[in-house]
Design an enzyme around this catalytic site. Sequence first.
Site, PDB file in Angstrom:
ATOM      1  N   GLU A 329       0.840  -1.226   0.119  1.00 29.39           N
ATOM      2  CA  GLU A 329      -0.102   0.004  -0.012  1.00 29.39           C
ATOM      3  C   GLU A 329       0.771   1.397   0.029  1.00 29.39           C
ATOM      4  OE1 GLU A 329      -2.674  -0.379   3.275  1.00 29.39           O
ATOM      5  OE2 GLU A 329      -3.436  -2.322   2.464  1.00 29.39           O
ATOM      6  N   ASP A 384      -1.427  -3.896  -3.280  1.00 33.22           N
ATOM      7  CA  ASP A 384      -2.157  -2.754  -2.903  1.00 33.22           C
ATOM      8  C   ASP A 384      -3.591  -2.873  -2.959  1.00 33.22           C
ATOM      9  OD1 ASP A 384      -2.409   0.006  -2.251  1.00 33.22           O
ATOM     10  OD2 ASP A 384      -0.985   0.684  -3.439  1.00 33.22           O
ATOM     11  N   GLU A 453      -6.259 -10.810  -1.414  1.00 33.15           N
ATOM     12  CA  GLU A 453      -7.181 -10.140  -0.267  1.00 33.15           C
ATOM     13  C   GLU A 453      -8.612 -10.181  -0.619  1.00 33.15           C
ATOM     14  OE1 GLU A 453      -5.401  -6.993   2.213  1.00 33.15           O
ATOM     15  OE2 GLU A 453      -3.588  -7.586   1.828  1.00 33.15           O
TER      16      GLU A 453
HETATM   17  O1  9MR Z   1      -7.624  -8.532   8.163  1.00 35.67           O
HETATM   18  C1  9MR Z   1      -6.886  -7.538   9.003  1.00 35.67           C
HETATM   19  C2  9MR Z   1      -7.353  -6.982  10.355  1.00 35.67           C
HETATM   20  O2  9MR Z   1      -7.556  -8.207  11.280  1.00 35.67           O
HETATM   21  C3  9MR Z   1      -6.525  -6.073  10.999  1.00 35.67           C
HETATM   22  O3  9MR Z   1      -7.224  -5.512  12.077  1.00 35.67           O
HETATM   23  C4  9MR Z   1      -6.393  -4.732  10.000  1.00 35.67           C
HETATM   24  C5  9MR Z   1      -5.275  -3.768  10.642  1.00 35.67           C
HETATM   25  O4  9MR Z   1      -5.035  -2.757   9.591  1.00 35.67           O
HETATM   26  O5  9MR Z   1      -5.657  -5.576   8.925  1.00 35.67           O
HETATM   27  C6  9MR Z   1      -6.367  -6.100   8.314  1.00 35.67           C
HETATM   28  O6  9MR Z   1      -5.834  -6.801   6.986  1.00 35.67           O
HETATM   29  C7  9MR Z   1      -5.179  -5.856   6.027  1.00 35.67           C
HETATM   30  C8  9MR Z   1      -4.264  -6.347   5.337  1.00 35.67           C
HETATM   31  O7  9MR Z   1      -3.165  -6.703   6.219  1.00 35.67           O
HETATM   32  C9  9MR Z   1      -3.818  -5.204   4.223  1.00 35.67           C
HETATM   33  N1  9MR Z   1      -4.744  -4.838   3.311  1.00 35.67           N
HETATM   34  C10 9MR Z   1      -6.104  -4.334   3.977  1.00 35.67           C
HETATM   35  C11 9MR Z   1      -6.707  -5.415   5.067  1.00 35.67           C
HETATM   36  C12 9MR Z   1      -7.875  -5.053   5.745  1.00 35.67           C
HETATM   37  O8  9MR Z   1      -7.576  -3.741   6.526  1.00 35.67           O
END
Ligand code: 9MR
Length: 733
Positions: A329, A384, A453
């Site tokens: 990102e 990203d 994701e």
């Molecule tokens: O799914 C993840 C969640 O449990 C966390 O609280 C969060 C914190 O930033 O991150 C989430 O995963 C993210 C991923 O690592 C990167 N892309 C966006 C995802 C959703 O926020």
Amino acid sequence: MTRTARTGLASLLALALILPLLGLSSPAVGQSAPHLEFTTVTFEDGTLSGVEGRGEVERLTVTDEANRTEGGRYALKVEGRSQGWHGPSLRVEPYLEPGQEYLASVWVRLIEPAQARLQLSTQIGQGSAASYVNLTSLVVTPDDGWVLLEAPYRYTSLGDGYVTLYVESPDSPTASFYIDDIHLEPTGSGPITFDRNLTPLKEVYGDLFLIGNVVSPADLGTIKFDFLTHHYHVATAENAMKPEALQEVKGEFTFDTADRMVDAVLAAGLKMHGHTLAWHQQTPVWMHTDPETGRPLPRDEALANLRAHIRTVMEHFGDRVISWDVVNEAIVDNPPDPDDWRGALRPSGWYQAIGPDWVEQAFRAAREVLDEHPEWAIALYYNDYNLDNQAKARAVARMVEELNRTYAAETGGRRLIDGIGMQGHYSITTNPANVRLSLERFAALGVEVSITELDVTAGDAFQLTEEEALAQAVLYAQLFQIFKEHAPTIARVTFWGLDDGSSWRADRNPLLFDRALQPKLAFHAVRDPELFLAAYEPPPKPEARHGTATFGTPVIDGEVDPIWHQTPALPLDRYQTAWHGASGTARVLWDHEHLYVLVQVTDEQLDRSASSPWEQDSIEVFIDENNAKTTSYEADDGQYRVNYVNEPTFNPAGIGAGFASSARVEGTAYTVEVQIPFRTIRPEEGTTIGFDVQINDARDGVRQSIATWNDLTGNGWQDPSVFGHLTLVTEAQ
Ligand code: 9MR
């Protein structure tokens, strides 16, 4: 296929498919009482009742300034926060029984700022073993008073005896608020099972690409882990391999939990993808910022931290992973000039300390490690979100192309970046055509692509109507058709969550399985996209509207000159939001140089306190001069916004030349007149352009309602195909 065959198949499938859809609520398989019964925490005894600050800096006071408890006097005041994750937290594991589903709730009341998203979350496990589950959230203002945050959650694991409920405000680090009446009760839905006869997705897609999902340390030894191994080839750690989980304190690497998890995944026959080495979130501040002064570290120091983290983590996991998200990102949303990718870099802590080459430095550090281990086959990814946005996709493509070209020139043709990860956090209004365009754009760079994701939100507040479930399934089917077509480019498709109940967007039901691990319509759509799309009609899209503009030149002064009455009013009555706020009409005139739009808005309250201009009371005009209905902005497309005090903003930023506007407020109603130069066409009688008008209705710093003439998707800012048609005529029709 004939119409009859289609209908026949549809009804057969309807039986097979709709049944699980209707079974969205969890089956109760044996009910047993939890260890201790939870008593609602009301703060009426004047104590904190076990509530603690997560960040140890919060000021928590039981106060009579506010109260939600019936017949009571007290609530808990939460102040002094400095991070989004700070907030009041309560240990709840004594009240939980693994496998049971619970309804967790808390009343919240915002004190300041003017608006914030307050979120009820639960933490399972501690330190590097922690999973954080966002249960539900609401954007609130102080005027909303007490608001209930309530969500179901099934605890399949008790995180080695550490579970908390907590309230945070992810986007507003310093928000203060009251909480009251924390409650937790079993829903009566006991341990669940899943259908082991259901065709595993990894079998369906095994010949095309890897199919994956997330894993957390808390899943080990639970039904979720079995479920993961049933359907998927490959796992991504949802949180446990992020920088804060592995090196919260400088030089102290905490690998034990991640090791246990990775080894269990490998032992179960799955592969592991590494997520993530460098990111702006879930990264300890010390890595790039001086904690004393809050200022960026000197470049060399931050770079040394970045390189040390990447090297130590990669060497530690070695070839137990097949790929790494090296950088996550780094590019902003909808960059105004995508060709200038350096100008599109997010001003993150890493960027501020190291500078615009921080992404390249991260990949070089990772590549050096791999060069020392030629026996490892590990792909290095840039990852990203929102890469269906063509401006963002273009900036990412420019960056990857340039960094790879430079590196290839130095190394005799070797690649620095092996792949691009399209996260794929979509919604039912996502246009699959844009996903295809980005896939093709990235494939043309000669890198591999993974969908990393994937989830598709539909519905809200944990509710999913039949139409929404169908729209979600249709989009999943369309996406998988595209992925199948591009299978030679795609290495892996990973979903972000096993089931709706454990998703980071649980309240919007984004996954293939419901909270009880039962397949939704979306599962069947993914299992066989062609059959699904043959059997189900996509939900009808509203017809694009046609309107006319009459020839004539008004004076742009906020006065409604008589000439405006020679052109018809276009109703701004299609709402993108459930709440129907400000409404109005638009009238359009044209001459050979300009289009003129008059928007008259009826509103109840005028507000421009939000920092984002689209969250202020404002009108927007969208134009697609050649009406090509492309799914992303080209040179002839533009979005022009004016708020009720006549402050204009443009998308893309450079289209303001020759634009003029005027705004006039009467009470809480307002009128805006705009003059928009034609930039790429010379219009004539009979010319039809793509056109739309939108009213953003703000209240207390939040956009509460969006009304348009045509578009219902909310994608007009990036996708001109959603505009209506406007024909330029000489006489009013
Ligand atoms: O799914 C993840 C969640 O449990 C966390 O609280 C969060 C914190 O930033 O991150 C989430 O995963 C993210 C991923 O690592 C990167 N892309 C966006 C995802 C959703 O926020």
